[in-house]
Motif scaffolding. Sequence first.
Motif, PDB file in Angstrom:
ATOM      1  N   ARG A   1      10.014 -17.446  -8.992  1.00 20.50           N
ATOM      2  CA  ARG A   1      10.893 -18.292  -9.789  1.00 20.50           C
ATOM      3  C   ARG A   1      11.080 -19.622  -9.083  1.00 20.50           C
ATOM      4  N   ARG A   2      10.861 -20.687  -9.798  1.00 25.69           N
ATOM      5  CA  ARG A   2      10.996 -22.017  -9.226  1.00 25.69           C
ATOM      6  C   ARG A   2      12.392 -22.557  -9.510  1.00 25.69           C
ATOM      7  N   VAL A   3      12.981 -23.175  -8.515  1.00 32.01           N
ATOM      8  CA  VAL A   3      14.322 -23.721  -8.622  1.00 32.01           C
ATOM      9  C   VAL A   3      14.225 -25.167  -9.092  1.00 32.01           C
ATOM     10  N   ARG A   4      15.100 -25.533 -10.005  1.00 26.93           N
ATOM     11  CA  ARG A   4      15.137 -26.920 -10.456  1.00 26.93           C
ATOM     12  C   ARG A   4      15.795 -27.762  -9.378  1.00 26.93           C
ATOM     13  N   LEU A   5      15.126 -28.826  -8.978  1.00 25.10           N
ATOM     14  CA  LEU A   5      15.645 -29.677  -7.918  1.00 25.10           C
ATOM     15  C   LEU A   5      16.426 -30.864  -8.460  1.00 25.10           C
ATOM     16  N   ASN A   6      16.228 -31.205  -9.703  1.00 27.23           N
ATOM     17  CA  ASN A   6      16.933 -32.326 -10.300  1.00 27.23           C
ATOM     18  C   ASN A   6      18.368 -31.889 -10.632  1.00 27.23           C
ATOM     19  N   PRO A   7      19.384 -32.505  -9.998  1.00 24.92           N
ATOM     20  CA  PRO A   7      20.762 -32.068 -10.241  1.00 24.92           C
ATOM     21  C   PRO A   7      21.185 -32.217 -11.698  1.00 24.92           C
ATOM     22  N   ALA A   8      20.577 -33.130 -12.422  1.00 23.10           N
ATOM     23  CA  ALA A   8      20.959 -33.334 -13.822  1.00 23.10           C
ATOM     24  C   ALA A   8      20.509 -32.169 -14.704  1.00 23.10           C
ATOM     25  N   THR A   9      19.470 -31.456 -14.303  1.00 16.70           N
ATOM     26  CA  THR A   9      18.973 -30.357 -15.125  1.00 16.70           C
ATOM     27  C   THR A   9      19.192 -29.001 -14.491  1.00 16.70           C
ATOM     28  N   GLN A  10      19.814 -28.932 -13.327  1.00 17.33           N
ATOM     29  CA  GLN A  10      20.028 -27.661 -12.644  1.00 17.33           C
ATOM     30  C   GLN A  10      20.919 -26.751 -13.466  1.00 17.33           C
ATOM     31  N   GLY A  11      20.502 -25.515 -13.609  1.00 17.85           N
ATOM     32  CA  GLY A  11      21.308 -24.534 -14.307  1.00 17.85           C
ATOM     33  C   GLY A  11      21.267 -24.647 -15.819  1.00 17.85           C
ATOM     34  N   ARG A  12      20.532 -25.608 -16.339  1.00 19.89           N
ATOM     35  CA  ARG A  12      20.464 -25.778 -17.794  1.00 19.89           C
ATOM     36  C   ARG A  12      19.176 -25.177 -18.322  1.00 19.89           C
ATOM     37  N   LYS A  13      19.275 -24.463 -19.368  1.00 20.87           N
ATOM     38  CA  LYS A  13      18.093 -23.950 -20.046  1.00 20.87           C
ATOM     39  C   LYS A  13      17.784 -24.912 -21.175  1.00 20.87           C
ATOM     40  N   HIS A  14      16.737 -24.634 -21.902  1.00 17.79           N
ATOM     41  CA  HIS A  14      16.416 -25.470 -23.053  1.00 17.79           C
ATOM     42  C   HIS A  14      17.580 -25.407 -24.020  1.00 17.79           C
ATOM     43  N   GLN A  15      18.199 -26.535 -24.263  1.00 16.81           N
ATOM     44  CA  GLN A  15      19.350 -26.537 -25.145  1.00 16.81           C
ATOM     45  C   GLN A  15      18.906 -26.826 -26.570  1.00 16.81           C
ATOM     46  N   VAL A  16      19.224 -25.910 -27.442  1.00 19.86           N
ATOM     47  CA  VAL A  16      18.897 -26.034 -28.849  1.00 19.86           C
ATOM     48  C   VAL A  16      20.175 -26.414 -29.575  1.00 19.86           C
ATOM     49  N   PRO A  17      20.123 -27.394 -30.450  1.00 14.99           N
ATOM     50  CA  PRO A  17      21.343 -27.752 -31.168  1.00 14.99           C
ATOM     51  C   PRO A  17      21.849 -26.563 -31.982  1.00 14.99           C
ATOM     52  N   ILE A  18      23.158 -26.386 -31.978  1.00 20.77           N
ATOM     53  CA  ILE A  18      23.771 -25.270 -32.695  1.00 20.77           C
ATOM     54  C   ILE A  18      23.803 -25.608 -34.181  1.00 20.77           C
ATOM     55  N   LYS A  19      23.322 -24.674 -34.966  1.00 23.30           N
ATOM     56  CA  LYS A  19      23.342 -24.867 -36.415  1.00 23.30           C
ATOM     57  C   LYS A  19      24.383 -23.900 -36.978  1.00 23.30           C
ATOM     58  N   SER A  20      25.428 -24.454 -37.520  1.00 22.43           N
ATOM     59  CA  SER A  20      26.449 -23.586 -38.095  1.00 22.43           C
ATOM     60  C   SER A  20      26.353 -23.611 -39.613  1.00 22.43           C
TER      61      SER A  20
END
Length: 129
Positions: free
Chosen positions: A102-121
């Motif tokens: 597993r590769r760790v994200r080094l960019n602090p802006a994207t750390q811990g974020r998965k692909h964010q999909v807009p929520i459709k309600s």
Amino acid sequence: GEITAHANVRMEWARYWSRIVRRFRVVLEGWPRSVFAPVDLGDLLTADLKLLLGQWDDNTIYFRRISQEEYTALYYERKRLVALGLVREEPPIQSRRDKGVRRVRLNPATQGRKHQVPIKSKPMIDSED
């Protein structure tokens, strides 16, 4: 891109058979027998490069689409030449050293974020309607 109908095709000498001939059914015609097909064009002598460039400009060397019948004939001819040791088999593609790690994200802006999909309600419905 004109012959293959793919814009991002690159010529790779080490994998010419699999990446160009087999995938796109395209062959390089007119290559002079006096010039050894290198792994890298940087390995060629200046005189050979000038010869190749002149022949490319004169359309003596060109790429050509081949039919399935031509490909089949080339395939069996290549197998025969490999078996005789006259043609080297393409080197296998090596997998990454860190495959499965597993590769760790080094960019602090994207750390811990998965692909964010807009929520459709669902549209809101008032009970008064």
